[in-house]
Design an enzyme around this catalytic site. Sequence first.
Site, PDB file in Angstrom:
ATOM      1  N   ASN A   9      -0.452 -60.702  85.310  1.00 24.83           N
ATOM      2  CA  ASN A   9      -1.559 -59.858  85.774  1.00 24.83           C
ATOM      3  C   ASN A   9      -1.624 -59.979  87.289  1.00 24.83           C
ATOM      4  OD1 ASN A   9      -4.007 -58.677  86.390  1.00 24.83           O
ATOM      5  ND2 ASN A   9      -5.252 -60.305  85.476  1.00 24.83           N
ATOM      6  N   LYS A  11      -3.458 -58.429  89.397  1.00 26.75           N
ATOM      7  CA  LYS A  11      -4.772 -58.200  90.003  1.00 26.75           C
ATOM      8  C   LYS A  11      -4.608 -57.265  91.214  1.00 26.75           C
ATOM      9  CE  LYS A  11      -6.169 -62.592  88.124  1.00 26.75           C
ATOM     10  NZ  LYS A  11      -7.031 -63.741  88.186  1.00 26.75           N
ATOM     11  N   HIS A  94     -10.966 -58.183  80.968  1.00 24.96           N
ATOM     12  CA  HIS A  94     -10.739 -59.329  81.847  1.00 24.96           C
ATOM     13  C   HIS A  94     -12.068 -59.807  82.433  1.00 24.96           C
ATOM     14  CE1 HIS A  94      -9.350 -61.841  85.111  1.00 24.96           C
ATOM     15  NE2 HIS A  94      -8.211 -61.935  84.464  1.00 24.96           N
ATOM     16  N   GLU A  96     -12.879 -60.781  85.263  1.00 27.26           N
ATOM     17  CA  GLU A  96     -13.226 -60.233  86.581  1.00 27.26           C
ATOM     18  C   GLU A  96     -13.823 -58.836  86.425  1.00 27.26           C
ATOM     19  OE1 GLU A  96      -9.422 -60.992  88.403  1.00 27.26           O
ATOM     20  OE2 GLU A  96      -9.865 -63.142  88.332  1.00 27.26           O
ATOM     21  N   GLU A 166      -9.184 -66.760  77.897  1.00 25.68           N
ATOM     22  CA  GLU A 166      -9.188 -67.130  79.312  1.00 25.68           C
ATOM     23  C   GLU A 166     -10.548 -67.724  79.691  1.00 25.68           C
ATOM     24  OE1 GLU A 166      -5.979 -64.816  81.638  1.00 25.68           O
ATOM     25  OE2 GLU A 166      -7.850 -63.732  81.759  1.00 25.68           O
ATOM     26  N   GLY A 172      -7.974 -68.932  88.258  1.00 24.68           N
ATOM     27  CA  GLY A 172      -7.811 -68.965  89.709  1.00 24.68           C
ATOM     28  C   GLY A 172      -8.457 -70.176  90.366  1.00 24.68           C
ATOM     29  N   SER A 213      -4.994 -70.499  85.252  1.00 22.92           N
ATOM     30  CA  SER A 213      -4.230 -71.501  86.009  1.00 22.92           C
ATOM     31  C   SER A 213      -2.970 -71.968  85.280  1.00 22.92           C
ATOM     32  CB  SER A 213      -5.120 -72.694  86.382  1.00 22.92           C
ATOM     33  OG  SER A 213      -6.210 -72.261  87.176  1.00 22.92           O
TER      34      SER A 213
HETATM   35  P1  PGA Z   1      -4.747 -67.273  87.058  1.00 27.39           P
HETATM   36  O1  PGA Z   1      -5.367 -65.929  86.456  1.00 27.39           O
HETATM   37  O2  PGA Z   1      -3.447 -67.528  86.337  1.00 27.39           O
HETATM   38  O3  PGA Z   1      -4.550 -66.998  88.524  1.00 27.39           O
HETATM   39  O4  PGA Z   1      -5.728 -68.370  86.801  1.00 27.39           O
HETATM   40  C1  PGA Z   1      -5.288 -65.634  85.091  1.00 27.39           C
HETATM   41  C2  PGA Z   1      -5.918 -64.290  84.809  1.00 27.39           C
HETATM   42  O5  PGA Z   1      -6.928 -63.973  85.448  1.00 27.39           O
HETATM   43  O6  PGA Z   1      -5.436 -63.512  83.963  1.00 27.39           O
END
Ligand code: PGA
Length: 256
Positions: A9, A11, A94, A96, A166, A172, A213
């Site tokens: 992903n 982003k 997601h 976010e 998640e 992140g 992460s």
């Molecule tokens: P990350 O993000 O691997 O940077 O923690 C995962 C995601 O948001 O799908």
Amino acid sequence: MRKPIIAGNWKMYKTLPESVAYVHELAPRLAPFTGVERVICPTYIALAGVADALRGTELKVGAQSVHWEAQGAFTSQISPAMLQGLVEYVIIGHSECRAYLGETDETVNKKVKAALAYALKPIVAVGESLQQNEAGQTASVIGGQIRAALEGVDAANMANIVLAYEPIWAIGTGKNASGAVAQSVIGGTIRATLIDLYGDAVAQTVRIQYGGSVKPENMHEYMSQPDIDGALVGGASLKTNDFAALIEAAAKAKGV
Ligand code: PGA
């Protein structure tokens, strides 16, 4: 056996030229790992370029979200009809999008049904906040999100849906859930909810990813868990070396 699936992903990272250059470099490196399904989810503006660049390879393309209407006065949005033929997967729900873009359990459900109607495969993300986690609400929050996302989705469509656990506190942040914790939510809560909704036979075929992460160093820990079928990866998917290492680790851990 459930085929492992790793999705990157991206982003809001990488311009169109950067995206195309990246997949040109990545595709040959990932070619040997045919036992793992490999998906790249760039920004909307790079989707067509990346899809063109990957034509003839086994790497698949996904979008990061989708609207539920086929067309209309929805400034800034992209419809499932527009994604049809361009991508195979679409991330829905997601955290976010839930946190910053007004995504709710209800819009997640509408988007899942719309995506399926246009033959797109949803990767449905669920996760609890740190506060919910510390209050011991993980199972009820995750179970509720899964039930809401899948309301009205019949068993036949579950072959076209991937779920992603998640935990928001792990995205992140560099703070990942341990393999054992991720396994207990994925194998316990999520698969148990699927068994309740669709019966054991269907539930055992649904692929469930972990995300938050994920890095080459911890990939083996996740992929060696029996119920974790892949990963949804943000940061570590932005570098070809890291993403290639993740795919290799997944293939090794699952023996494919
Ligand atoms: P990350 O993000 O691997 O940077 O923690 C995962 C995601 O948001 O799908």
